[in-house]
Design a protein around this motif. Structure first.
Motif, PDB file in Angstrom:
ATOM      1  N   ARG A 196       1.390  -1.532  -0.078  1.00 21.07           N
ATOM      2  CA  ARG A 196       0.019   0.087   0.055  1.00 21.07           C
ATOM      3  C   ARG A 196       0.916   1.338   0.242  1.00 21.07           C
ATOM      4  N   ALA A 197       1.593   1.481   0.588  1.00 22.38           N
ATOM      5  CA  ALA A 197       2.125   2.547   1.082  1.00 22.38           C
ATOM      6  C   ALA A 197       3.889   2.803  -0.089  1.00 22.38           C
ATOM      7  N   PHE A 198       3.961   1.449  -0.979  1.00 24.35           N
ATOM      8  CA  PHE A 198       4.564   1.590  -2.167  1.00 24.35           C
ATOM      9  C   PHE A 198       3.728   1.843  -3.700  1.00 24.35           C
ATOM     10  N   GLU A 199       2.597   1.972  -3.370  1.00 23.35           N
ATOM     11  CA  GLU A 199       1.733   2.165  -4.682  1.00 23.35           C
ATOM     12  C   GLU A 199       0.829   3.526  -4.110  1.00 23.35           C
ATOM     13  N   ALA A 200       1.082   4.219  -3.349  1.00 24.42           N
ATOM     14  CA  ALA A 200       0.839   5.034  -2.370  1.00 24.42           C
ATOM     15  C   ALA A 200       2.437   6.161  -2.661  1.00 24.42           C
ATOM     16  N   ALA A 201       3.366   5.781  -3.352  1.00 27.39           N
ATOM     17  CA  ALA A 201       4.520   6.268  -2.948  1.00 27.39           C
ATOM     18  C   ALA A 201       4.432   7.281  -2.093  1.00 27.39           C
ATOM     19  N   ASP A 202       4.442   6.465  -0.541  1.00 23.42           N
ATOM     20  CA  ASP A 202       4.927   7.394   0.899  1.00 23.42           C
ATOM     21  C   ASP A 202       5.696   6.451   1.577  1.00 23.42           C
ATOM     22  N   TRP A 228       2.007   3.311  -9.148  1.00 23.62           N
ATOM     23  CA  TRP A 228       2.882   1.828  -9.334  1.00 23.62           C
ATOM     24  C   TRP A 228       1.817   0.628  -8.772  1.00 23.62           C
ATOM     25  N   ARG A 229       2.092  -0.419  -9.344  1.00 22.84           N
ATOM     26  CA  ARG A 229       0.797  -1.192  -8.859  1.00 22.84           C
ATOM     27  C   ARG A 229       1.584  -2.197  -8.530  1.00 22.84           C
ATOM     28  N   ALA A 274       7.079  -5.840  -9.578  1.00 25.11           N
ATOM     29  CA  ALA A 274       6.171  -4.427  -9.250  1.00 25.11           C
ATOM     30  C   ALA A 274       5.966  -4.019 -11.170  1.00 25.11           C
ATOM     31  N   TYR A 275       4.900  -3.052 -11.175  1.00 30.46           N
ATOM     32  CA  TYR A 275       4.703  -2.708 -12.438  1.00 30.46           C
ATOM     33  C   TYR A 275       4.561  -0.872 -12.188  1.00 30.46           C
ATOM     34  N   VAL A 276       5.051  -0.420 -13.347  1.00 30.33           N
ATOM     35  CA  VAL A 276       4.905   1.099 -13.047  1.00 30.33           C
ATOM     36  C   VAL A 276       4.200   1.545 -14.625  1.00 30.33           C
ATOM     37  N   ARG A 277       3.838   3.195 -14.421  1.00 31.71           N
ATOM     38  CA  ARG A 277       2.136   3.390 -15.448  1.00 31.71           C
ATOM     39  C   ARG A 277       3.257   3.711 -16.218  1.00 31.71           C
ATOM     40  N   GLY A 278       3.102   3.310 -17.855  1.00 36.82           N
ATOM     41  CA  GLY A 278       3.879   4.332 -18.954  1.00 36.82           C
ATOM     42  C   GLY A 278       2.880   5.239 -19.226  1.00 36.82           C
ATOM     43  N   PHE A 300      15.479  -6.924 -11.462  1.00 35.43           N
ATOM     44  CA  PHE A 300      15.368  -5.606 -12.435  1.00 35.43           C
ATOM     45  C   PHE A 300      15.343  -7.304 -13.549  1.00 35.43           C
ATOM     46  N   ASP A 301      14.315  -8.022 -13.696  1.00 33.78           N
ATOM     47  CA  ASP A 301      14.734  -8.813 -15.309  1.00 33.78           C
ATOM     48  C   ASP A 301      13.201  -9.451 -15.253  1.00 33.78           C
ATOM     49  N   GLN A 302      12.694  -8.824 -16.205  1.00 32.40           N
ATOM     50  CA  GLN A 302      10.922  -8.609 -16.429  1.00 32.40           C
ATOM     51  C   GLN A 302      11.098 -10.665 -16.838  1.00 32.40           C
ATOM     52  N   ASP A 303      12.011 -11.098 -18.177  1.00 33.43           N
ATOM     53  CA  ASP A 303      11.421 -13.194 -17.960  1.00 33.43           C
ATOM     54  C   ASP A 303      11.247 -13.632 -17.268  1.00 33.43           C
ATOM     55  N   LEU A 304      11.285 -13.180 -15.721  1.00 31.50           N
ATOM     56  CA  LEU A 304      11.015 -13.576 -14.035  1.00 31.50           C
ATOM     57  C   LEU A 304       9.229 -13.943 -14.190  1.00 31.50           C
ATOM     58  N   PHE A 305       9.155 -12.451 -14.730  1.00 30.09           N
ATOM     59  CA  PHE A 305       7.387 -12.513 -14.989  1.00 30.09           C
ATOM     60  C   PHE A 305       6.566 -13.444 -14.710  1.00 30.09           C
ATOM     61  N   GLY A 306       7.090 -14.265 -16.192  1.00 28.29           N
ATOM     62  CA  GLY A 306       6.546 -15.678 -16.729  1.00 28.29           C
ATOM     63  C   GLY A 306       6.400 -16.766 -15.615  1.00 28.29           C
ATOM     64  N   TYR A 307       7.772 -16.759 -15.454  1.00 35.55           N
ATOM     65  CA  TYR A 307       8.220 -18.103 -14.262  1.00 35.55           C
ATOM     66  C   TYR A 307       7.176 -18.006 -12.543  1.00 35.55           C
ATOM     67  N   PHE A 308       6.713 -16.907 -12.582  1.00 38.36           N
ATOM     68  CA  PHE A 308       6.084 -16.595 -11.653  1.00 38.36           C
ATOM     69  C   PHE A 308       4.117 -16.535 -11.522  1.00 38.36           C
ATOM     70  N   GLY A 309       3.986 -16.843 -13.050  1.00 36.86           N
ATOM     71  CA  GLY A 309       2.570 -16.700 -13.449  1.00 36.86           C
ATOM     72  C   GLY A 309       2.160 -14.857 -13.207  1.00 36.86           C
ATOM     73  N   LEU A 310       2.962 -14.521 -13.077  1.00 36.19           N
ATOM     74  CA  LEU A 310       2.222 -12.781 -13.349  1.00 36.19           C
ATOM     75  C   LEU A 310       2.613 -12.266 -15.045  1.00 36.19           C
ATOM     76  N   PRO A 311       1.176 -11.761 -15.081  1.00 35.04           N
ATOM     77  CA  PRO A 311       1.554 -10.405 -16.376  1.00 35.04           C
ATOM     78  C   PRO A 311       2.646  -9.600 -16.404  1.00 35.04           C
ATOM     79  N   LEU A 312       3.148  -9.237 -17.941  1.00 35.04           N
ATOM     80  CA  LEU A 312       4.108  -8.274 -18.297  1.00 35.04           C
ATOM     81  C   LEU A 312       2.955  -7.233 -18.753  1.00 35.04           C
ATOM     82  N   HIS A 313       1.279  -6.789 -18.233  1.00 34.61           N
ATOM     83  CA  HIS A 313       0.643  -5.680 -18.264  1.00 34.61           C
ATOM     84  C   HIS A 313      -0.155  -5.816 -17.623  1.00 34.61           C
ATOM     85  N   LEU A 314      -0.887  -4.788 -17.147  1.00 43.09           N
ATOM     86  CA  LEU A 314      -1.503  -4.423 -16.090  1.00 43.09           C
ATOM     87  C   LEU A 314      -2.507  -3.252 -16.965  1.00 43.09           C
ATOM     88  N   GLU A 315      -3.757  -3.306 -17.288  1.00 45.25           N
ATOM     89  CA  GLU A 315      -4.674  -2.729 -17.335  1.00 45.25           C
ATOM     90  C   GLU A 315      -4.689  -0.905 -16.839  1.00 45.25           C
TER      91      GLU A 315
END
Length: 313
Positions: A202-208, A252-253, A267-271, A298-313
């Protein structure tokens, strides 16, 4: 034995063989390749398998261990930044990835894995094991993690029981010399630990930054492979996060997951397109006084191993 029957019989062991190879290699990518090699060798030798001498599981572990030992020949250890350079003191230090370094990778687990592995997958331990020679590493895993008798380990490695006991003694002594710099790891199913991580998210997403640093121990460690950069201390952590938000924005999300039996989050950052893009995978060590270690991959290839999407709407 027909191929379909073979596949059905070995299927229950794929996951634990993957875990075993990861412990040996420190890389989930390499571990997947070596499990495939293990099963290929097993299929080719299935006519010579004698189930009266060893269970199928034991036989597969023998093959996997020797596949790993072959793969480790001539390879350097997989590292974390804290094992290569001294801690940084400047929060503005450049983040320059080193692609030539074989970095340690996290391993996707779930609460059931965390309970069954009894902490033997935690990142600090896997990193420490990288300092052991390959055969000592194999002996340590087979004896202390899998609880194999020394005689069985000796047969698997084609050596003597005395040699196994000697290698185990040296491996334990070497690990005792290495300062893991990590508090006791609580299981991620623990409600207090989960609450700390939820507050961090919650703090990370709020930039707190203030709220975030209140959840850290005084001597918290922040590492960021593949950049040879790491910081020690709550103040340094906070200064670095201020820099992150100033450079990448405050939108961030985070998506919770589990790595190495420890709480983690993608961690996801808005583009510019308005979507949130995969940025990093953060693995936390949480003790009784807060978060004591965050390894941010900092390795986006790891997201697939963890079943995480590369993008969030």
């Amino acid at each position: 034995m027909e191929r379909d029957e073979f596949e059905a019989r070995v299927a229950p062991y794929r996951r634990e063989l993957l875990t075993h190879c990861y412990r040996m290699l420190g890389s989930v990518h390499d571990a997947e390749d070596l499990v495939q090699e293990t099963l290929l060798r097993a299929w080719r030798a299935i006519d010579r398998y004698d189930e009266t001498r060893a269970s199928l599981r034991t036989w597969l572990y023998r093959i996997a261990t020797n596949v790993c030992l072959t793969a480790l020949k001539g390879r350097g250890r997989r590292a974390l930044p804290s094992g290569l350079v001294g801690a940084a003191t400047d929060a503005q230090a450049p983040i320059e990835p080193m692609t030539e370094v074989p970095w340690l990778q996290p391993f996707p687990t779930d609460p059931a894995d965390a309970l069954s592995t009894r902490g033997s997958l935690r990142l600090a331990l896997v990193a420490a094991m990288q300092y052991l020679p390959a055969r000592q590493r194999a002996v340590l895993v087979l004896r202390d993690v899998l609880d194999w008798p020394a005689a069985d380990v000796a047969e698997a490695l084609e050596t003597t029981t005395a040699s196994v006991n000697s290698a185990l003694q040296r491996a334990r002594a070497r690990l005792a010399e290495i300062d893991l710099q990590e508090e006791d790891v609580a299981e991620p199913v623990d409600q207090e630990i989960r609450a700390v991580v939820d507050d961090y998210v919650r703090a990370f997403e709020a930039a707190d930054v203030q709220g975030l640093t209140r959840l850290l121990t005084e001597r918290v460690v922040l590492e960021m492979p593949p950049a040879p950069l790491w910081f020690v201390g709550r103040d340094a952590y906070g200064e670095f996060m201020e820099r992150v938000y100033s450079l990448r924005g405050t939108a961030w999300r985070m998506w919770p997951t589990v790595a190495n039996g420890q709480p983690a989050a993608g961690a996801y950052v808005r583009g510019d397109d308005g979507r949130f893009h995969a940025h990093s995978l953060q693995v936390f060590t949480v003790g009784g006084t807060g978060i004591s270690h965050n390894i941010t991959f900092f390795d986006q290839d790891l997201f697939g191993y963890f079943g995480l999407p590369l993008h969030l709407e």
